[in-house]
Design an enzyme around this catalytic site. Structure first.
Site, short mmCIF file in Angstrom:
data_model
loop_
_atom_site.label_atom_id
_atom_site.label_comp_id
_atom_site.label_asym_id
_atom_site.label_seq_id
_atom_site.Cartn_x
_atom_site.Cartn_y
_atom_site.Cartn_z
N TRP A 63 0.89 -1.17 0.00
CA TRP A 63 0.00 0.00 0.00
C TRP A 63 0.93 1.21 0.00
CZ3 TRP A 63 -5.54 0.49 0.78
CH2 TRP A 63 -5.96 1.82 0.82
N THR A 104 10.90 1.50 3.53
CA THR A 104 10.89 2.93 3.21
C THR A 104 11.63 3.79 4.23
OG1 THR A 104 9.37 4.82 3.08
CG2 THR A 104 8.63 2.97 4.38
N TYR A 128 1.36 4.85 7.05
CA TYR A 128 2.21 4.17 6.06
C TYR A 128 3.53 3.74 6.70
CZ TYR A 128 5.36 3.73 2.01
OH TYR A 128 6.28 3.29 1.09
N1 LIG Z 1 7.72 4.85 -4.59
C1 LIG Z 1 8.55 5.28 -3.66
O1 LIG Z 1 9.00 6.45 -3.70
C2 LIG Z 1 9.01 4.36 -2.55
C3 LIG Z 1 9.86 4.89 -1.59
C4 LIG Z 1 10.31 4.07 -0.57
C5 LIG Z 1 9.93 2.74 -0.53
N2 LIG Z 1 9.09 2.26 -1.46
C6 LIG Z 1 8.70 0.85 -1.34
O2 LIG Z 1 9.00 0.16 -2.54
C7 LIG Z 1 8.06 -0.90 -2.73
C8 LIG Z 1 7.45 -0.80 -4.10
O3 LIG Z 1 6.80 0.46 -4.20
P1 LIG Z 1 6.42 1.08 -5.62
O4 LIG Z 1 6.74 2.52 -5.58
O5 LIG Z 1 6.92 0.22 -6.71
O6 LIG Z 1 4.84 0.95 -5.52
P2 LIG Z 1 3.75 1.04 -6.69
O7 LIG Z 1 4.35 1.52 -7.96
O8 LIG Z 1 2.62 1.79 -6.09
O9 LIG Z 1 3.37 -0.47 -6.89
C9 LIG Z 1 2.68 -1.14 -5.90
C10 LIG Z 1 2.38 -2.52 -6.40
O10 LIG Z 1 1.53 -3.13 -5.42
C11 LIG Z 1 0.38 -3.61 -6.10
N3 LIG Z 1 -0.80 -3.58 -5.24
C12 LIG Z 1 -1.31 -2.52 -4.60
N4 LIG Z 1 -2.42 -2.89 -3.94
C13 LIG Z 1 -2.59 -4.21 -4.19
C14 LIG Z 1 -3.56 -5.18 -3.80
N5 LIG Z 1 -4.57 -4.88 -2.99
N6 LIG Z 1 -3.41 -6.44 -4.25
C15 LIG Z 1 -2.40 -6.77 -5.05
N7 LIG Z 1 -1.45 -5.91 -5.47
C16 LIG Z 1 -1.57 -4.64 -5.03
C17 LIG Z 1 0.20 -2.69 -7.28
O11 LIG Z 1 -0.64 -3.31 -8.22
P3 LIG Z 1 -1.57 -2.46 -9.24
O12 LIG Z 1 -0.63 -1.94 -10.27
O13 LIG Z 1 -2.53 -3.45 -9.73
O14 LIG Z 1 -2.16 -1.35 -8.43
C18 LIG Z 1 1.64 -2.54 -7.73
O15 LIG Z 1 2.07 -3.65 -8.48
C19 LIG Z 1 7.03 -0.77 -1.60
O16 LIG Z 1 7.39 -1.65 -0.57
C20 LIG Z 1 7.21 0.66 -1.11
O17 LIG Z 1 6.86 0.79 0.24
C21 LIG Z 1 8.61 3.03 -2.49
#
Ligand SMILES: NC(=O)c1ccc[n+]([C@@H]2O[C@H](COP(=O)([O-])OP(=O)(O)OC[C@H]3O[C@@H](n4cnc5c(N)ncnc54)[C@H](OP(=O)(O)O)[C@@H]3O)[C@@H](O)[C@H]2O)c1
Length: 289
Positions: A63, A104, A128
């Site tokens: 999430w 994160t 979060y």
């Molecule tokens: N983005 C950042 O700046 C950032 C920073 C620090 C850490 N992180 C960490 O990096 C990791 C990846 O993040 P990201 O940025 O790649 O996130 P993202 O682009 O938002 O992708 C999230 C993924 O989770 C899936 N998802 C969300 N809700 C779901 C549900 N109910 N059931 C199944 N799948 C679901 C999404 O699928 P759909 O495409 O179908 O929605 C997508 O594949 C996470 O652990 C996040 O906390 C991210």
């Protein structure tokens, strides 16, 4: 040839970067996402993992809507703690295999002026951050010898909307953008994060890792650099304080992560974010891709 199962590998920002890097490095890659079934249905998850021939599960599902999590703490907890906890238990029961999980910089919140190290005590200030912390602790408690947790931050990269692509898009239809300059963090390129993640998985390097590009920036500096480097540079970047941009979830004012441990592991310095940003902006992966 090693096998990877990437949760979120078809659609997520990090998941797609992992898919790209793993295949380039010769791995067989399967993806798993909500299009395949309900990942929160434990019997589905277990049977899907049992049927896979993975050597490593990469969990890039989370999430990630930071403000919306304040209104949906239970749903955020399910994805950010229950899911990785279940993955760790399933991998543990299978007697083999490795789990790579992502967390994160938002596990930190207190004011500070020196980068946070892995051994620093977390202090999340948002739903979060708290749910992500609970997820990383569940993985490391359940599967300490066969898991790696990478905390990353402020990600930009191809395949899905992110802060940099959103700022560039905004600049194409506006004369100016107002961006906060009193939050400082570690901008990071998803393809660099994916490379470090795969190296950690290949060496089976267990534990907690801070995995971000070098240097630090405010959101305003990151946007300003991206805009200045592109044709959109007629757009003015106006620095504002956070109180002029109210957001539901509290953000850290300083969440720069220390990468000494990762750099020692890789045997090389971590490249600074401005170089990684240039790769993103000027490579074949257009920011809007
Ligand atoms: N983005 C950042 O700046 C950032 C920073 C620090 C850490 N992180 C960490 O990096 C990791 C990846 O993040 P990201 O940025 O790649 O996130 P993202 O682009 O938002 O992708 C999230 C993924 O989770 C899936 N998802 C969300 N809700 C779901 C549900 N109910 N059931 C199944 N799948 C679901 C999404 O699928 P759909 O495409 O179908 O929605 C997508 O594949 C996470 O652990 C996040 O906390 C991210």
């Amino acid at each position: 040839m090693p096998n990877a199962l990437v949760l979120g590998g078809a659609t997520g920002l990090v998941g797609q970067a992992l898919y790209r890097v793993l295949t380039t490095r010769g791995w067989q890659v399967e993806t798993l996402g909500r299009a395949d079934g309900n990942l929160l249905d434990m019997s589905f998850l277990e049977s899907r993992l049992m049927a896979s021939r993975f050597d490593v599960v990469f969990n890039a599902v989370a999430w990630t809507q930071v403000d919306e999590a304040e209104d949906h703490p239970d749903e955020a907890l399910l994805l950010n703690r229950t899911l990785p906890d279940a993955l760790a238990r399933i991998v543990k029961a299978g007697q083999h295999g490795w789990l790579v999980h992502f967390s994160t910089d938002f596990v930190f919140s207190e004011p500070r002026q020196t980068p946070w190290k892995e051994e620093d005590s977390p202090c999340p200030a948002s739903v979060y951050g708290r749910t992500k912390l609970a997820g990383e602790q569940a993985v490391l408690d359940t599967l300490p010898e066969r898991s790696s947790v990478l905390r990353s931050a402020w990600l930009f990269g191809p395949g899905r909307k992110n802060f940099v692509s959103a700022m560039l898009a905004a600049c194409r239809c506006r004369d100016s953008v107002s961006i906060v300059h009193d939050q400082t963090g570690s901008p990071t390129y998803t393809l660099d994060l994916a490379q470090w993640s795969v190296s950690i998985a290949e060496k089976k390097a267990a534990g907690l890792w801070h995995a971000v590009n070098g240097g630090q920036a405010t959101w305003c500096e990151l946007a300003g650099e991206a805009i200045a480097l592109t044709a959109d540079n007629s757009c003015r970047v106006i620095p504002i304080t956070s109180d002029l941009w109210p957001q539901k979830a509290k953000r850290p004012t300083y969440s720069v992560l220390d990468t000494t441990k990762l750099s020692n592991f890789l045997g090389a310095p971590i490249r600074p974010w401005p170089l990684a940003l240039r790769d993103f902006l000027f490579s074949a992966h257009h920011p809007d891709a």
